[in-house]
Design a protein around this motif. Structure first.
Motif, PDB file in Angstrom:
ATOM      1  N   GLU B 222      45.705 -30.198   4.092  1.00  0.00           N
ATOM      2  CA  GLU B 222      46.270 -28.959   3.564  1.00  0.00           C
ATOM      3  C   GLU B 222      45.634 -27.741   4.214  1.00  0.00           C
ATOM      4  O   GLU B 222      46.254 -26.700   4.346  1.00  0.00           O
ATOM      5  CB  GLU B 222      46.078 -28.916   2.046  1.00  0.00           C
ATOM      6  CG  GLU B 222      47.097 -29.783   1.352  1.00  0.00           C
ATOM      7  CD  GLU B 222      46.794 -29.977  -0.103  1.00  0.00           C
ATOM      8  OE1 GLU B 222      45.824 -29.390  -0.594  1.00  0.00           O
ATOM      9  OE2 GLU B 222      47.533 -30.732  -0.747  1.00  0.00           O
ATOM     10  N   ARG B 226      47.783 -25.296   6.559  1.00  0.00           N
ATOM     11  CA  ARG B 226      47.826 -24.037   5.794  1.00  0.00           C
ATOM     12  C   ARG B 226      48.626 -24.114   4.490  1.00  0.00           C
ATOM     13  O   ARG B 226      48.962 -23.103   3.908  1.00  0.00           O
ATOM     14  CB  ARG B 226      48.391 -22.886   6.639  1.00  0.00           C
ATOM     15  CG  ARG B 226      47.712 -22.689   7.977  1.00  0.00           C
ATOM     16  CD  ARG B 226      46.268 -22.306   7.800  1.00  0.00           C
ATOM     17  NE  ARG B 226      45.736 -21.608   8.952  1.00  0.00           N
ATOM     18  CZ  ARG B 226      44.967 -22.153   9.893  1.00  0.00           C
ATOM     19  NH1 ARG B 226      44.639 -23.429   9.819  1.00  0.00           N
ATOM     20  NH2 ARG B 226      44.509 -21.434  10.888  1.00  0.00           N
ATOM     21  N   ILE B 227      48.931 -25.314   4.036  1.00  0.00           N
ATOM     22  CA  ILE B 227      49.599 -25.426   2.740  1.00  0.00           C
ATOM     23  C   ILE B 227      48.699 -24.833   1.665  1.00  0.00           C
ATOM     24  O   ILE B 227      49.152 -24.289   0.670  1.00  0.00           O
ATOM     25  CB  ILE B 227      49.881 -26.911   2.400  1.00  0.00           C
ATOM     26  CG1 ILE B 227      50.841 -27.491   3.410  1.00  0.00           C
ATOM     27  CG2 ILE B 227      50.462 -27.054   1.003  1.00  0.00           C
ATOM     28  CD1 ILE B 227      51.136 -28.947   3.184  1.00  0.00           C
ATOM     29  N   GLU B 229      47.188 -22.220   1.519  1.00  0.00           N
ATOM     30  CA  GLU B 229      47.427 -20.809   1.212  1.00  0.00           C
ATOM     31  C   GLU B 229      48.536 -20.639   0.189  1.00  0.00           C
ATOM     32  O   GLU B 229      48.474 -19.780  -0.678  1.00  0.00           O
ATOM     33  CB  GLU B 229      47.769 -20.034   2.492  1.00  0.00           C
ATOM     34  CG  GLU B 229      46.655 -20.120   3.505  1.00  0.00           C
ATOM     35  CD  GLU B 229      46.748 -19.093   4.604  1.00  0.00           C
ATOM     36  OE1 GLU B 229      47.546 -18.147   4.473  1.00  0.00           O
ATOM     37  OE2 GLU B 229      46.016 -19.245   5.597  1.00  0.00           O
ATOM     38  N   ILE B 230      49.568 -21.477   0.321  1.00  0.00           N
ATOM     39  CA  ILE B 230      50.655 -21.404  -0.656  1.00  0.00           C
ATOM     40  C   ILE B 230      50.145 -21.893  -2.007  1.00  0.00           C
ATOM     41  O   ILE B 230      50.445 -21.320  -3.047  1.00  0.00           O
ATOM     42  CB  ILE B 230      51.850 -22.267  -0.233  1.00  0.00           C
ATOM     43  CG1 ILE B 230      52.222 -21.952   1.208  1.00  0.00           C
ATOM     44  CG2 ILE B 230      53.041 -22.016  -1.141  1.00  0.00           C
ATOM     45  CD1 ILE B 230      53.279 -22.870   1.754  1.00  0.00           C
TER      46      ILE B 230
END
Lengths: 297, 414
Positions: B222, B226-227, B229-230
């Motif tokens: 993740e 960059r997941i 960040e969500i």
């Protein structure tokens, strides 16, 4: 309304964001522009409450942003990524549920959006089986499915072909007319120029220019000339009237010094080269951007 | 709390569907079965044939006796397991006999041969010469029989009844009985105690390493795409953390449950002694707390590293720490009251597994249980706080690993 007031963020010894302030009103698209490492992402992360500011205030509709705001914020990060091995529909529902949508609503909205962006046929497919553009569409859906009041798009058009870019642009416009607060961070100056009602130019953590595009253009000066010619134009660069000269081969963009009359300048060069076209134009945001950032160095 | 559950559900369902999980579910027990059953099968098959064994005994004292003694060993179809051939010809000297017998072995005419020297004297020496050096079972039988014959021979030489040899070889084993209540016998079997305590530590280890590595891997994934960040613009880092731990622990538990079921189905529940379930409540507590404690350490590590290679360095050391108590299993069973074991009981890193062990070996005073439970739960809580802080900042820092100084700064940050 989103208000950012005297925002400062320091990491150890470096100041990533140095005392910036701005206001974004509902129904506007706010362009947060700047070169790499200017402090855009840090600013966005502070607004998202992912990191805490060193000092300064961020207010959303007159109250401080807290964890309660998670569900009204939609964020599309610059670097995309989703769970590659997961199904499209499952992924969208997961992120929708994380934004507090009930499962039932999430499924309904997911189907609506998949259809809207014409990727309904990939509903049951794994993310990794989709083309890059379609993956981006899925990610876009995850950032707006919960109908957030505050939308932050970081380079939303990267990786899309022109047709899809137009589709996303139209969507962002429709969000604007719905009265959303939209922050758009991008390097694509022409896009920002067409979309943004207001611009905030940031460099090295500080504000360089801000305001409406017209205001920034006026401040920057209007003595810009677009010139199409034949012959050796290199001498133009050395003329005392010229402040900047960009030769693009087919044509050149020239910035004149403030007190120079464009007609007088035309008379001066017309004897040296064959001029096909000579027009006084407004500077593009791209020119303004490059010029200002260069000056800032 | 609501979002924690959503995250837990997602982690669980997405991981359980992966090929890797399904594969590990089947492949791991298969490998274990292969490792445990195959050698036994092979060595059994080895026994299922008649072996021709030579004997070089120039004195002639042992051959007949040995032949008689070895007759009792039979294979399935009532054929003899060993057939002895006397290789001691009259006219040859020892060196010649030896080289001839060696040749027989190499030519595979015989399995091996016993070279008996100085029979009937005090300096009796017996070699078993064979191409194979792994025939422990044969060797043990030969050893026993030769010694019996030796004693018989000497008794006879001294004019005593050779049957005394049988009496001499009948040893009495002392049974070890553990006293818990007066008048009641405890478990006498050392192996049962050893394995039933061992198996819990092993399960804990397996679960921590399995779930911990899953956790680190999922964090790194993740982080790199960059997941994260969500995710953290959707929920609190603590919720994300808790959700992940919950989901992946459930996954680890599922795996171990299925493995246990496979094991029980294969070996049959009867093999597990009921004593294994004694003290099950405190044991479960130690198990869960120990698991949580170690998992949070893994989270801290997962948030500061960027690649799986980097993570590997850390997770290897943590796993070693977990295995450490296994080394102490033997000394702990031998002497549960030793100072070392006492000290290890109070260190959070080793406490869960040492207590799992102690609960099985000897009655543990209630005060010790309360103190250690307090130590582990407090340190788990502190670790969760620290891990959450490192997590909050670490998951957003890409690139270089933070220095120790920076880490401490992160932990201090409000």
């Amino acid at each position: 309304m989103l208000i950012v007031e005297n925002l400062v963020k320091k990491f150890n010894n470096t100041t990533a964001v140095n005392n910036i302030s701005f206001v974004v009103k509902p129904g506007t698209i706010f362009g947060l522009l700047g070169p790499n490492g200017a402090g855009k992402t840090t600013t966005i992360r502070t607004i998202l409450n992912i990191i805490k500011p060193t000092s300064g205030k961020i207010l959303f509709n007159d109250s401080v942003i807290t964890d309660e705001f998670f569900n009204i914020i939609g964020y599309l990060p610059e670097e995309r990524g989703l769970y590659r091995k997961s199904k499209v529909i499952d992924t969208i529902i997961y992120f929708a549920e994380l934004k507090n949508l009930s499962r039932q609503t999430a499924v309904q909205k997911a189907d609506k959006w998949l259809k809207k962006l014409s990727i309904g046929e990939y509903r049951e497919r794994k993310l990794e089986e989709l083309s890059k553009g379609n993956q981006q569409k899925v990610q876009f859906i995850t950032s707006v499915i919960h109908d957030p009041q505050l939308m932050i798009f970081d380079e939303p058009f990267a990786g899309f072909d022109p047709i899809n870019q137009q589709e996303i642009k139209d969507l962002i416009f429709s969000f604007r007319s719905e009265g959303k607060i939209i922050i758009l961070s991008t390097h694509q100056m022409d896009t920002a120029e067409r979309l943004c009602s207001e611009i905030f130019l940031i460099n090295k953590g500080k504000e360089v220019r801000s305001g409406t595009l017209t205001k920034i253009r006026n401040e920057f000066g209007t003595r810009h000339i677009k010139l199409e010619f034949k012959g050796d134009g290199t001498f133009i660069k050395t003329l005392p009237e010229v402040a900047a000269f960009d030769n693009y081969g087919n044509y050149a963009e020239i910035k004149l010094k403030d007190d120079v009359n464009p007609s007088a300048f035309l008379r001066k060069i017309v004897g040296e080269i064959d001029v096909y076209r000579f027009s006084v134009v407004e500077p593009t945001l791209n020119q303004i951007f490059i010029d200002l950032i260069k000056k800032d160095k | 709390m609501h979002k924690t559950l959503i995250i837990a559900k997602w982690e669980y369902l997405e991981k359980i569907k992966t090929k890797a999980f399904v594969l590990s579910l089947v492949v791991t027990p298969l490998i274990i079965i292969l490792f445990s059953v195959l050698p036994a099968l092979l060595s059994q098959k080895e026994d299922m044939r008649t072996k021709v064994i030579g004997v070089v005994d120039t004195s002639g004292v042992f051959f007949n006796g040995l032949q008689k003694e070895l007759e009792e060993y039979r294979i399935d179809n009532n054929q003899p397991n060993y057939v002895l051939i006397n290789l001691s010809g009259r006219n040859k000297n020892l060196a010649e006999l030896k080289s001839k017998a060696d040749k027989d072995v190499l030519d595979k005419a015989i399995e091996g041969y016993m070279l008996i020297l100085n029979a009937g004297t005090d300096s009796l020496k017996v070699d078993y010469r064979s191409e194979k050096i792994g025939s422990f079972k044969d060797l043990k039988i030969f050893n026993e029989k030769i010694n019996k014959l030796r004693v018989q021979h000497e008794l006879r030489a001294k004019g005593l009844n050779p049957e005394v040899a049988d009496i001499l070889q009948n040893n009495v084993e002392i049974n070890l009985i553990k006293i818990e209540k007066s008048g009641e016998d405890g478990r006498p079997d050392f192996m049962v105690v050893f394995f039933s305590s061992f198996i819990f530590i092993l399960l804990l280890m397996m679960m921590v390493i399995y779930s911990g590595q899953m956790l680190v891997r999922s964090l790194i994934e993740e982080k790199s795409n960059r997941i994260i960040e969500i995710l953290i613009s959707s929920c609190k880092p603590e919720e994300l953390l808790a959700g992940k731990i919950l989901g992946l622990s459930a996954l680890g538990l599922t795996q171990i449950l299925i493995w246990s079921l496979i094991a029980v189905a294969l070996i049959g529940g009867a093999v597990i002694p009921p004593s294994a379930f004694e003290n099950i409540l405190p044991m479960l507590l130690y198990f869960i707390l120990g698991f949580l404690f170690y998992t949070t350490i893994f989270v801290g590590v997962g948030s500061i590293v960027n690649t799986e290679q980097e993570a590997q360095q850390f997770t290897t050391y943590i796993s070693l720490l977990l295995i450490l108590p296994v080394v102490f299993t033997m000394p702990a069973i031998e002497n549960p009251d030793s100072l070392l074991i006492k000290i290890l009981t109070y260190i959070p890193l080793t406490s869960p597994s040492i207590m799992l062990l102690r609960l099985k070996i000897a009655p543990v005073p209630l005060s010790d249980i309360i103190i250690t439970l307090a130590i582990i739960s407090t340190s788990t809580l502190v670790m969760i706080k620290i891990a959450a802080k490192i997590f909050r900042i670490g998951i957003l820092s890409y690139g270089t690993k933070p220095s120790l100084k920076e880490l401490i700064q992160w932990i201090k940050e409000k």
